[in-house]
Design a protein around this motif. Structure first.
Motif, PDB file in Angstrom:
ATOM      1  N   PHE A  19       0.809  -1.215   0.000  1.00 45.57           N
ATOM      2  CA  PHE A  19       0.000   0.000   0.000  1.00 45.57           C
ATOM      3  C   PHE A  19       0.842   1.265   0.000  1.00 45.57           C
ATOM      4  CE2 PHE A  19      -1.928   3.400   2.564  1.00 45.57           C
ATOM      5  CZ  PHE A  19      -2.963   3.758   1.711  1.00 45.57           C
ATOM      6  N   ILE A  20       1.820   1.347   0.845  1.00 47.14           N
ATOM      7  CA  ILE A  20       2.548   2.597   1.013  1.00 47.14           C
ATOM      8  C   ILE A  20       3.395   2.932  -0.216  1.00 47.14           C
ATOM      9  CG2 ILE A  20       4.719   1.856   2.060  1.00 47.14           C
ATOM     10  CD1 ILE A  20       2.282   4.588   3.392  1.00 47.14           C
ATOM     11  N   GLU A  21       3.639   1.939  -1.090  1.00 45.74           N
ATOM     12  CA  GLU A  21       4.401   2.192  -2.309  1.00 45.74           C
ATOM     13  C   GLU A  21       3.505   2.626  -3.477  1.00 45.74           C
ATOM     14  OE1 GLU A  21       6.832  -1.156  -3.306  1.00 45.74           O
ATOM     15  OE2 GLU A  21       7.673  -1.333  -1.281  1.00 45.74           O
ATOM     16  N   ARG A  22       2.221   2.528  -3.319  1.00 44.31           N
ATOM     17  CA  ARG A  22       1.310   2.828  -4.428  1.00 44.31           C
ATOM     18  C   ARG A  22       1.260   4.308  -4.767  1.00 44.31           C
ATOM     19  NH1 ARG A  22      -3.596  -1.045  -2.171  1.00 44.31           N
ATOM     20  NH2 ARG A  22      -2.253  -2.899  -1.901  1.00 44.31           N
ATOM     21  N   PHE A  23       1.590   5.163  -3.814  1.00 48.78           N
ATOM     22  CA  PHE A  23       1.570   6.602  -4.065  1.00 48.78           C
ATOM     23  C   PHE A  23       2.586   6.973  -5.144  1.00 48.78           C
ATOM     24  CE2 PHE A  23      -0.128   5.865   0.115  1.00 48.78           C
ATOM     25  CZ  PHE A  23      -1.190   6.745   0.201  1.00 48.78           C
ATOM     26  N   ALA A  24       3.778   6.421  -5.025  1.00 45.31           N
ATOM     27  CA  ALA A  24       4.810   6.691  -6.034  1.00 45.31           C
ATOM     28  C   ALA A  24       4.398   6.149  -7.393  1.00 45.31           C
ATOM     29  CB  ALA A  24       6.136   6.072  -5.591  1.00 45.31           C
ATOM     30  N   GLU A  25       3.801   4.977  -7.421  1.00 50.30           N
ATOM     31  CA  GLU A  25       3.379   4.379  -8.688  1.00 50.30           C
ATOM     32  C   GLU A  25       2.280   5.207  -9.347  1.00 50.30           C
ATOM     33  OE1 GLU A  25       4.900   1.897 -10.140  1.00 50.30           O
ATOM     34  OE2 GLU A  25       6.283   1.767  -8.435  1.00 50.30           O
ATOM     35  N   LEU A  76       2.070  11.605   0.432  1.00 50.83           N
ATOM     36  CA  LEU A  76       1.350  12.588  -0.376  1.00 50.83           C
ATOM     37  C   LEU A  76       2.228  13.793  -0.675  1.00 50.83           C
ATOM     38  CD1 LEU A  76      -2.089  12.490   1.490  1.00 50.83           C
ATOM     39  CD2 LEU A  76      -1.675  11.660  -0.834  1.00 50.83           C
ATOM     40  N   ALA A  77       2.941  14.257   0.347  1.00 48.23           N
ATOM     41  CA  ALA A  77       3.813  15.417   0.165  1.00 48.23           C
ATOM     42  C   ALA A  77       5.004  15.082  -0.724  1.00 48.23           C
ATOM     43  CB  ALA A  77       4.289  15.920   1.528  1.00 48.23           C
ATOM     44  N   ASP A  78       5.600  13.915  -0.496  1.00 52.22           N
ATOM     45  CA  ASP A  78       6.778  13.519  -1.278  1.00 52.22           C
ATOM     46  C   ASP A  78       6.479  13.477  -2.775  1.00 52.22           C
ATOM     47  OD1 ASP A  78       8.282  13.277   1.006  1.00 52.22           O
ATOM     48  OD2 ASP A  78       8.229  11.086   1.084  1.00 52.22           O
ATOM     49  N   HIS A  79       5.278  13.025  -3.105  1.00 49.12           N
ATOM     50  CA  HIS A  79       4.941  12.829  -4.520  1.00 49.12           C
ATOM     51  C   HIS A  79       3.977  13.892  -5.052  1.00 49.12           C
ATOM     52  CE1 HIS A  79       7.117   9.102  -4.322  1.00 49.12           C
ATOM     53  NE2 HIS A  79       6.401   8.715  -3.302  1.00 49.12           N
ATOM     54  N   ARG A  80       3.753  14.910  -4.245  1.00 46.84           N
ATOM     55  CA  ARG A  80       2.895  16.037  -4.634  1.00 46.84           C
ATOM     56  C   ARG A  80       1.536  15.546  -5.151  1.00 46.84           C
ATOM     57  NH1 ARG A  80       6.811  19.396  -8.472  1.00 46.84           N
ATOM     58  NH2 ARG A  80       7.360  17.262  -9.069  1.00 46.84           N
TER      59      ARG A  80
END
Length: 252
Positions: A17-23, A49-53
């Motif tokens: 789950f936590i890697e899906r933001f980057a994807e 959210l912040a890391d990947h805007r």
């Protein structure tokens, strides 16, 4: 063309789950939604959210037990104390994530008492969190047998009765087609109430390409209607998520 968000409870499940933001970001999405993010630390999600805007578009208010339990309980009589307790917890979570909307799930119920319970809970929630956009969503009987809010006429009547400025409609095109058989007419009836949109093919609930819904025409239709909010991809990919994202470039 609408602006698209990724539902991370459905998409990119090839990854933790936590890697899906980057994807999601790498695949061209600028916003995400998560059905029930409560198993993760809000601070960790906020950092991703912040890391990947990325914007967090929507979260659901947690039902008692999603894994085998009821699908929400806002309309279930004799659960008002629990509804209020969990609502306050969910609002704190939503604020930490800067979620734009929160969906209050009705649960399985029927009858006049359930309707009055539902309206009472929704009115209380709208007053308790006036700064938060709250939404309700009709779900079809095939996927959610016995779900209380299962038609759009009821949803609009409830919204009119409560008449709270921060309470609106979550419009899932898949559910709308499954419930009414006429997505475009249903949109036109509901458009003034709609705060958030979700999409999937019908009846498969896969990538929004083939099936009963002409999505290029639908995207053009909602643009023409003046809708400017997010449109979230909430479907089950047939293969790896990235292999089926060509629908995002479909001409309208």
């Amino acid at each position: 063309m609408p602006k698209f968000a990724a539902n991370l409870s459905y998409l990119f499940k090839e990854y933790p789950f936590i890697e899906r933001f980057a994807e999601a970001k790498a695949s061209g999405f600028d916003a995400v939604e998560v059905l029930f993010p409560y198993d993760e630390a809000a601070s960790e999600i906020a950092r991703k959210l912040a890391d990947h805007r990325l914007d967090m578009v929507l979260i659901n208010m947690p039902p008692p037990n999603w894994a085998g339990g009821e699908r929400g309980f806002a309309a279930m009589p004799a659960t008002e104390d629990r509804f209020r307790k969990d609502f306050i917890r969910s609002i704190r979570f939503a604020k930490l994530l800067r979620a734009q909307h929160m969906h209050l799930m009705a649960g399985r119920a029927k009858g006049v008492v359930a309707l009055e319970t539902y309206k009472r809970n929704l009115a209380w929630a709208a007053k308790e969190a006036p700064e938060m956009s709250l939404v309700i969503e009709p779900l079809n009987e095939t996927d959610m047998p016995g779900y209380f809010l299962n038609n759009f006429d009821m949803a609009l009547e409830i919204l009119d009765d409560i008449s709270a400025p921060n309470l609106g409609l979550q419009f899932d095109a898949y559910h709308a087609q499954m419930i009414t058989g006429d997505l475009f007419e249903t949109w036109d009836k509901c458009k003034d109430y709609i705060r958030h949109v979700q999409i999937a093919s019908a009846p498969e609930r896969a990538e929004p390409r083939k099936g009963e819904i002409d999505y290029p025409a639908f995207f053009k239709h909602i643009d023409y209607s003046g809708y400017t909010g997010w449109v979230s991809a909430e479907y089950t990919p047939k293969k790896r998520t990235t292999e089926g994202l060509d629908w995002m470039q479909m001409p309208t």
